[in-house]
Design an enzyme around this catalytic site. Structure first.
Site, PDB file in Angstrom:
ATOM      1  N   ASP A  36     -58.909 -68.005 -85.373  1.00 45.99           N
ATOM      2  CA  ASP A  36     -58.594 -67.728 -84.181  1.00 45.99           C
ATOM      3  C   ASP A  36     -58.694 -68.711 -82.964  1.00 45.99           C
ATOM      4  OD1 ASP A  36     -57.550 -64.506 -83.182  1.00 45.99           O
ATOM      5  OD2 ASP A  36     -58.041 -65.807 -81.339  1.00 45.99           O
ATOM      6  N   TYR A 163     -38.863 -64.439 -78.340  1.00 44.08           N
ATOM      7  CA  TYR A 163     -39.631 -63.656 -79.567  1.00 44.08           C
ATOM      8  C   TYR A 163     -38.915 -63.497 -80.906  1.00 44.08           C
ATOM      9  CZ  TYR A 163     -43.101 -60.648 -81.543  1.00 44.08           C
ATOM     10  OH  TYR A 163     -44.049 -59.803 -82.157  1.00 44.08           O
TER      11      TYR A 163
END
Length: 255
Positions: A36, A163
């Site tokens: 991450d 998106y």
């Protein structure tokens, strides 16, 4: 493929879908490398214990992700990197033309596509190259890649051009990637979540989030990250799941 004693790379692992998946796989006996951009992933890896390692990395960086893959391969030992659950991504909302008549920002659109689509391709290509070197398991399988799409790929709402396009690209890569990687005995799948309780959802106004939850036929609520993790585990262990996108959405169809 069995989960126990195998090693998996989880992206977007600091929270939400990725964190839940990492926890489930560790509880099932797997080793995991948590990847991450947020250093919160370091704390999560520590909480999960000796079976988990953390790697702070940007999924769009070739160097960062090669390091993460190398870490997973080393952790896996003789069996190498057995699978990837790619959860990292961003959400964006912007109309093509706003109320004042201004066009959408092109850089913002490009950023969304770069992270969600190019980032997915980056993770997939590096993981596949590593898994192709694995010794075949009992069923002949060498690895599995699970990408995260979205129901917005099919039912995009107003303001979701960037998106929806990025997640539709993830959907579009699934079958050709599965066909190509079949010669290496690597499966490729995608999960298309509906509305889930994740930090990403917190970026949507509360009223809109409540309306989305009410629109789910059953169960009439937001999905839980643990339910995504359950499906990811089922995909790993079921060898006939390949080249497909599974909607995980409680039957919702957005308008």
């Amino acid at each position: 493929m069995q989960v126990k004693d195998r090693t998996f790379l989880i992206t977007g692992a600091a929270s939400g879908l990725g964190a839940a998946t990492a926890e489930r796989l560790v509880n099932a006996g797997a080793n995991v490398v948590l990847c991450d951009m947020s250093d919160r992933v370091l704390n999560l890896a520590e909480q999960l214990g000796a079976q988990a390692k953390a790697c702070v990395a940007d999924i769009t960086s070739a160097a960062d992700m090669q390091q993460a893959v190398n870490t997973a391969v080393a952790l896996g030992g003789e069996s190498g990197l057995s699978g990837v659950v790619h959860c990292a991504g961003v959400v964006s909302v912007a109309k093509l033309v706003d109320r004042e008549g201004n066009p959408a920002d092109l850089d913002s659109y490009a950023r969304t596509v770069h992270i969600n689509l190019v980032g997915t391709f980056n993770v997939m290509r590096l993981a596949a190259a590593a898994m192709a070197n694995n010794p075949p398991g009992d069923s002949g399988e060498r690895g599995v890649i699970i990408n995260t799409a979205s129901i917005a790929a099919f039912d995009g709402q107003v303001g979701q051009c960037a998106y929806s396009a990025s997640k539709a690209g993830v959907v579009g890569m699934s079958l050709p990637a599965a066909r190509e990687l079949s010669r290496h005995a690597i499966r490729v799948m995608a999960i298309a979540p509906g509305v889930f309780e994740t930090p990403m959802m917190s970026e949507i106004p509360d009223e809109a989030a409540q309306a989305l939850a009410a629109a789910v036929p059953f169960p009439k609520r937001l999905g839980k990250p643990e339910e995504f993790a359950l499906l990811a585990e089922q995909i790993i262990t079921n060898p006939m799941l390949n080249g497909e996108v599974i909607r995980l959405d409680g039957g919702i169809r957005m308008q």
